[in-house]
Design an enzyme around this catalytic site. Sequence first.
Site: not given
Ligand code: ADP
Length: 545
Positions: A185, A330, A438, A443
């Site tokens: 990640t 994940e 917040k 929220w």
């Molecule tokens: P990173 O980009 O940090 O390596 P990820 O791709 O695993 O990691 O990121 C996952 C996160 O991206 C999700 O937990 C969420 O917060 C955000 N995310 C993914 N798709 C969407 C979506 N369609 N709308 C809003 N948030 C999203």
Amino acid sequence: MLGLMQDWPLLCHRIIDHAATYHAERPVVTRSVEGPIVTTTYARIRERALKVAQRLEKDGIKAGDRVATMAWNTWRHLETWYGILGIGAVYHTVNPRLFPDQIVWIVNHAEDRMMIADLTFVPLLEKIAGRLPTIERYVILTDAAHMPKTTLKNAVAYEDWIAEVDGDFAWKSFDENTAAGMCYTSGTTGEPKGVLYSHRSNVLHAFMAALPDSKGIKSRDVVLPVVPFFHANGWSLAFSTPMVGAALIMPGPKLDGASIYELLNTYKVTFTAAVPTVWLMLLQDLEKTGADLPYLERVVIGGSACPRAMTKTFQDKYGVEVIHAWGMTEMSPLGSLCTMKPEYAALTGEARLDVQMKQGHPPFGVEMKITDDAGKTLPWDGKTFGRLKVRGPAVAKAYFKLDQDILDDDGFFDTGDVATIDPYGYMQVTDRSKDVIKSGGEWISSIDLENLAVGHPKVAEAAVIGVHHPKWDERPLLVIVLKKGEQASKEDILGFMQGRIAKWWMPDDVVFVDEIPHTATGKIQKTVLRDRFRDYRLPTAEAAE
Ligand code: ADP
């Protein structure tokens, strides 16, 4: 009593076997890193993947060893994945957009033994190679003619490397729970964490991803994965596309609007997927050139919330259906997709768009719940929001080398997202739990405000962060990038938002910037914005004091 069915382990390389058998001549087309378009087939990809497997063994790579790839989406990258998988080694996709220090940290943590990289990244790797002691050899994804002089250890051109074996090789067979791939990640908070997929989780996830109410891809589709394989397991496209036998078109290093448009149009792409920032570039390009998208049927948009204006433009102006999707590294990564169930199928216009702003419903294989901070399950009324938790065969149960329990008592993983779920099971992310604003104990969803602001015709991108307020603790500050050549005032923007959200959600101020910072996976870097505006004085703060 056990069932009496065959023991046929769910191994990833069986996917390329299937594609090479039943869709042998289906084209796999790449804009190569060297420049020209290269066309191959699933049958050829399998043949060469077998060579990769054989060659890796010759270099002493064994089951369980991690082999890093730092590469764009190309046919060679795909071959290396299947070659690595076919001997039980682990492909580890490294995101080249991370800071060099993060790359060093990740490669050392994974203890990668080999680095297979594109030409593009040779200069970057030369700078950090001295700090990558576990890497024994660098394979550069090119041929002898394009191989640069390099200081990288035991460097070899990929084509020379695989030419040293004859391909007379058979895949290894092993338990389906064997580790297959690894992706960290991006670590916007704390150190990056390694997610370790198994063959079983990848294969099951590919089935889930291809289902009709997921990506719904089939052999008649032409699929363009713009999302890089190094972003969150490539959204399964390296598995689900050969699994269904669709033609595969790959963009290599060129992800700008004009280059993507050229591929969409020339190869009559019917299905594509990427993060919103990529589509922003494409739509801007189309606006400029006046071109249209006659072949494209569906586009999956995820990784960040897809703005309403983007969905509307794709659908109304270009006749392309948007599938909003949510997931995370994940989760392999798909968690939900916003396709229409019968309950919503008849909706049109703004009402349909309202649903499409949701991140959708999970395919079989993902279970979801929302809870309060104490872990109590919250109702699915589309209004109550809580922590989004997930469970399933392609969801992580632990991080690589981290001795830490990441599941709750019922085996659910806390995604770190805050969401609502409606009575039909459609989930909507209201925020990352750390980004939610917040205000006086209530929220405010930064995502909702951003979506609304980018609906303004002069706005290219918007980000909302919480800024300190003496009375309300935090109030929203709207940060705007205007489209090139456009001018707008704070009053224009706020006037546009007025009446479309609750009064108390209205941003307290608007600032215009040239650029909004993004993470290596195209997300708005709220941490950087929060740092930058840490001491920002809201006009409303003075009145409150
Ligand atoms: P990173 O980009 O940090 O390596 P990820 O791709 O695993 O990691 O990121 C996952 C996160 O991206 C999700 O937990 C969420 O917060 C955000 N995310 C993914 N798709 C969407 C979506 N369609 N709308 C809003 N948030 C999203």
